[in-house]
Design a protein around this motif. Sequence first.
Motif, PDB file in Angstrom:
ATOM      1  N   GLU A   1       0.827  -1.201   0.000  1.00  0.00           N
ATOM      2  CA  GLU A   1       0.000   0.000   0.000  1.00  0.00           C
ATOM      3  C   GLU A   1       0.863   1.254   0.000  1.00  0.00           C
ATOM      4  N   LYS A   2       1.970   1.232   0.708  1.00  0.00           N
ATOM      5  CA  LYS A   2       2.858   2.391   0.752  1.00  0.00           C
ATOM      6  C   LYS A   2       3.496   2.638  -0.617  1.00  0.00           C
ATOM      7  N   VAL A   3       3.946   1.572  -1.263  1.00  0.00           N
ATOM      8  CA  VAL A   3       4.533   1.708  -2.598  1.00  0.00           C
ATOM      9  C   VAL A   3       3.481   2.231  -3.572  1.00  0.00           C
ATOM     10  N   ALA A   4       2.256   1.724  -3.466  1.00  0.00           N
ATOM     11  CA  ALA A   4       1.185   2.186  -4.347  1.00  0.00           C
ATOM     12  C   ALA A   4       0.900   3.673  -4.133  1.00  0.00           C
ATOM     13  N   TRP A   5       0.950   4.112  -2.881  1.00  0.00           N
ATOM     14  CA  TRP A   5       0.720   5.524  -2.596  1.00  0.00           C
ATOM     15  C   TRP A   5       1.794   6.388  -3.257  1.00  0.00           C
TER      16      TRP A   5
ATOM     17  N   HIS B   1       3.513  10.380  -6.970  1.00  0.00           N
ATOM     18  CA  HIS B   1       4.772  10.833  -7.571  1.00  0.00           C
ATOM     19  C   HIS B   1       5.012  10.037  -8.857  1.00  0.00           C
ATOM     20  N   PRO B   2       4.374  10.440  -9.955  1.00  0.00           N
ATOM     21  CA  PRO B   2       4.423   9.667 -11.203  1.00  0.00           C
ATOM     22  C   PRO B   2       5.827   9.386 -11.722  1.00  0.00           C
ATOM     23  N   GLU B   3       6.812  10.241 -11.396  1.00  0.00           N
ATOM     24  CA  GLU B   3       8.174   9.986 -11.874  1.00  0.00           C
ATOM     25  C   GLU B   3       8.750   8.695 -11.305  1.00  0.00           C
ATOM     26  N   THR B   4       8.208   8.221 -10.176  1.00  0.00           N
ATOM     27  CA  THR B   4       8.722   6.988  -9.569  1.00  0.00           C
ATOM     28  C   THR B   4       8.248   5.743 -10.323  1.00  0.00           C
ATOM     29  N   ARG B   5       7.283   5.888 -11.210  1.00  0.00           N
ATOM     30  CA  ARG B   5       6.787   4.730 -11.958  1.00  0.00           C
ATOM     31  C   ARG B   5       7.833   4.230 -12.952  1.00  0.00           C
ATOM     32  N   ASP B   6       8.733   5.123 -13.356  1.00  0.00           N
ATOM     33  CA  ASP B   6       9.758   4.775 -14.335  1.00  0.00           C
ATOM     34  C   ASP B   6      11.106   4.459 -13.700  1.00  0.00           C
ATOM     35  N   SER B   7      11.304   4.804 -12.438  1.00  0.00           N
ATOM     36  CA  SER B   7      12.620   4.655 -11.817  1.00  0.00           C
ATOM     37  C   SER B   7      12.504   4.054 -10.420  1.00  0.00           C
TER      38      SER B   7
ATOM     39  N   GLU C   1       7.400  -5.117  -4.903  1.00  0.00           N
ATOM     40  CA  GLU C   1       6.036  -4.620  -4.739  1.00  0.00           C
ATOM     41  C   GLU C   1       5.622  -3.728  -5.904  1.00  0.00           C
ATOM     42  N   ARG C   2       6.560  -2.922  -6.421  1.00  0.00           N
ATOM     43  CA  ARG C   2       6.258  -2.094  -7.582  1.00  0.00           C
ATOM     44  C   ARG C   2       5.872  -2.952  -8.778  1.00  0.00           C
ATOM     45  N   ALA C   3       6.621  -4.030  -8.998  1.00  0.00           N
ATOM     46  CA  ALA C   3       6.338  -4.917 -10.123  1.00  0.00           C
ATOM     47  C   ALA C   3       4.973  -5.584  -9.970  1.00  0.00           C
ATOM     48  N   ARG C   4       4.654  -5.981  -8.754  1.00  0.00           N
ATOM     49  CA  ARG C   4       3.355  -6.616  -8.524  1.00  0.00           C
ATOM     50  C   ARG C   4       2.217  -5.623  -8.793  1.00  0.00           C
ATOM     51  N   ILE C   5       2.362  -4.404  -8.328  1.00  0.00           N
ATOM     52  CA  ILE C   5       1.328  -3.386  -8.517  1.00  0.00           C
ATOM     53  C   ILE C   5       1.149  -3.064  -9.998  1.00  0.00           C
TER      54      ILE C   5
ATOM     55  N   ASN D   1       2.357  -4.833 -12.789  1.00  0.00           N
ATOM     56  CA  ASN D   1       2.216  -5.946 -13.731  1.00  0.00           C
ATOM     57  C   ASN D   1       1.011  -6.829 -13.462  1.00  0.00           C
ATOM     58  N   ILE D   2       0.642  -6.978 -12.185  1.00  0.00           N
ATOM     59  CA  ILE D   2      -0.480  -7.849 -11.836  1.00  0.00           C
ATOM     60  C   ILE D   2      -1.766  -7.045 -11.684  1.00  0.00           C
ATOM     61  N   PHE D   3      -1.691  -5.956 -10.907  1.00  0.00           N
ATOM     62  CA  PHE D   3      -2.889  -5.158 -10.671  1.00  0.00           C
ATOM     63  C   PHE D   3      -3.124  -4.101 -11.749  1.00  0.00           C
ATOM     64  N   LYS D   4      -2.098  -3.884 -12.630  1.00  0.00           N
ATOM     65  CA  LYS D   4      -2.214  -2.915 -13.727  1.00  0.00           C
ATOM     66  C   LYS D   4      -2.520  -1.505 -13.217  1.00  0.00           C
ATOM     67  N   LEU D   5      -1.849  -1.116 -12.141  1.00  0.00           N
ATOM     68  CA  LEU D   5      -2.031   0.204 -11.565  1.00  0.00           C
ATOM     69  C   LEU D   5      -0.760   1.030 -11.728  1.00  0.00           C
ATOM     70  N   PHE D   6      -0.926   2.357 -11.936  1.00  0.00           N
ATOM     71  CA  PHE D   6       0.191   3.294 -11.940  1.00  0.00           C
ATOM     72  C   PHE D   6       1.314   2.817 -12.878  1.00  0.00           C
ATOM     73  N   ILE D   7       0.924   2.579 -14.104  1.00  0.00           N
ATOM     74  CA  ILE D   7       1.801   1.956 -15.090  1.00  0.00           C
ATOM     75  C   ILE D   7       2.931   2.900 -15.500  1.00  0.00           C
ATOM     76  N   ALA D   8       4.104   2.320 -15.804  1.00  0.00           N
ATOM     77  CA  ALA D   8       5.257   3.083 -16.276  1.00  0.00           C
ATOM     78  C   ALA D   8       5.045   3.519 -17.725  1.00  0.00           C
ATOM     79  N   SER D   9       5.936   4.380 -18.227  1.00  0.00           N
ATOM     80  CA  SER D   9       5.849   4.859 -19.605  1.00  0.00           C
ATOM     81  C   SER D   9       6.116   3.721 -20.584  1.00  0.00           C
ATOM     82  N   ASP D  10       5.724   3.929 -21.836  1.00  0.00           N
ATOM     83  CA  ASP D  10       5.934   2.910 -22.869  1.00  0.00           C
ATOM     84  C   ASP D  10       7.413   2.522 -22.973  1.00  0.00           C
TER      85      ASP D  10
END
Length: 326
Positions: A3-7, A12-18, A57-61, A63-72
């Motif tokens: 939940e913390k990683v998801a928050w 902070h969308p920049e964290t989705r890529d890094s 946890e980022r990968a699970r969120i 890739n599995i839950f399809k939330l807060f997806i990284a850039s193409d």
Amino acid sequence: MQEKVAWILNHHPETRDSDIHLQVRYWRQFESDIFEGNSIQIGDYYKLTRLTSITRERARIQNIFKLFIASDEIRKTRGTIEKSEHQKSVEQHISYHNYAVYLDESGKTGDHLIVGSVWLLDGGESFKILSRLENWKKANSFDGELHFKEISDGKLNQYFGVADFIAENSSVMSFKAISVERKGTGNVADALNRLFYHLLVKGIETEHQSGRAPLPRLLQVWKDAEEAGRDKLFLADLRTRLNEASNTLFDGKLLLNEFFPVKSDENALIQIADLFTSSINRVLNASGERKHAKDKFADYLLARLNLPKGPTVEEREGDMTVHVAL
């Protein structure tokens, strides 16, 4: 941790890529007693959450839950992008605040069907509330899940304390319920589904028109999980109807984020929604003498939330609570 990683990914969308950005943000947000944002002492490094744990946890969120997806581009590098998928711009939602809504239902066998909810208007506050609740439970020797069905004479004083905790932390929360007489509604499941929709629409109207939380905003919805198949269909249909409502009622200013079911034992805010919704149910569907511990708790909680006589046939509004009777 999930939940913390998801928050972090949400706010902070920049964290989705890094993952490095994600790790640093995680340390700053949740481990600031060790990491102040600059250099790290070797001894402190061992106390901080490891990159591998955060990345998992980022990968699970994503890739599995399809939330807060990284850039193409990053997803291609990570090997998780699908050719048929066209990623929308992550940046388009950066500047918007949230409605985070936790939903529950009650009254399936009573005279009134009820949907209740807890609303948070600042995503960061959810973790503060959860942290304070855990500390409160430890200080008061309260073990296990908060659940209305567990209230008894022996536990009543502890649950009065829970009601006090909820009221004292309601500056960032609001409580909304909607009800309708069950007689004549036909299929109970369909009627409840419609109540969920009307509760969200009326709740957004209240927050916007009062100026408490005006649009534009993102809407995130968590529902108490019951049946996997039904929950998926319901949430998909709810999302479609709210997207239409955004265009017809809110001038396109209601933006839809994620809708997903969650088990009550995994989320304390869903548990609080259960206490509130069940209390409404205990009043509206009362029969006979109201002397049970559950009745006493329901009356106490609703009084603390500005419904001193419980929900009535009229709409009741306050800083914390709204009840709408259809």
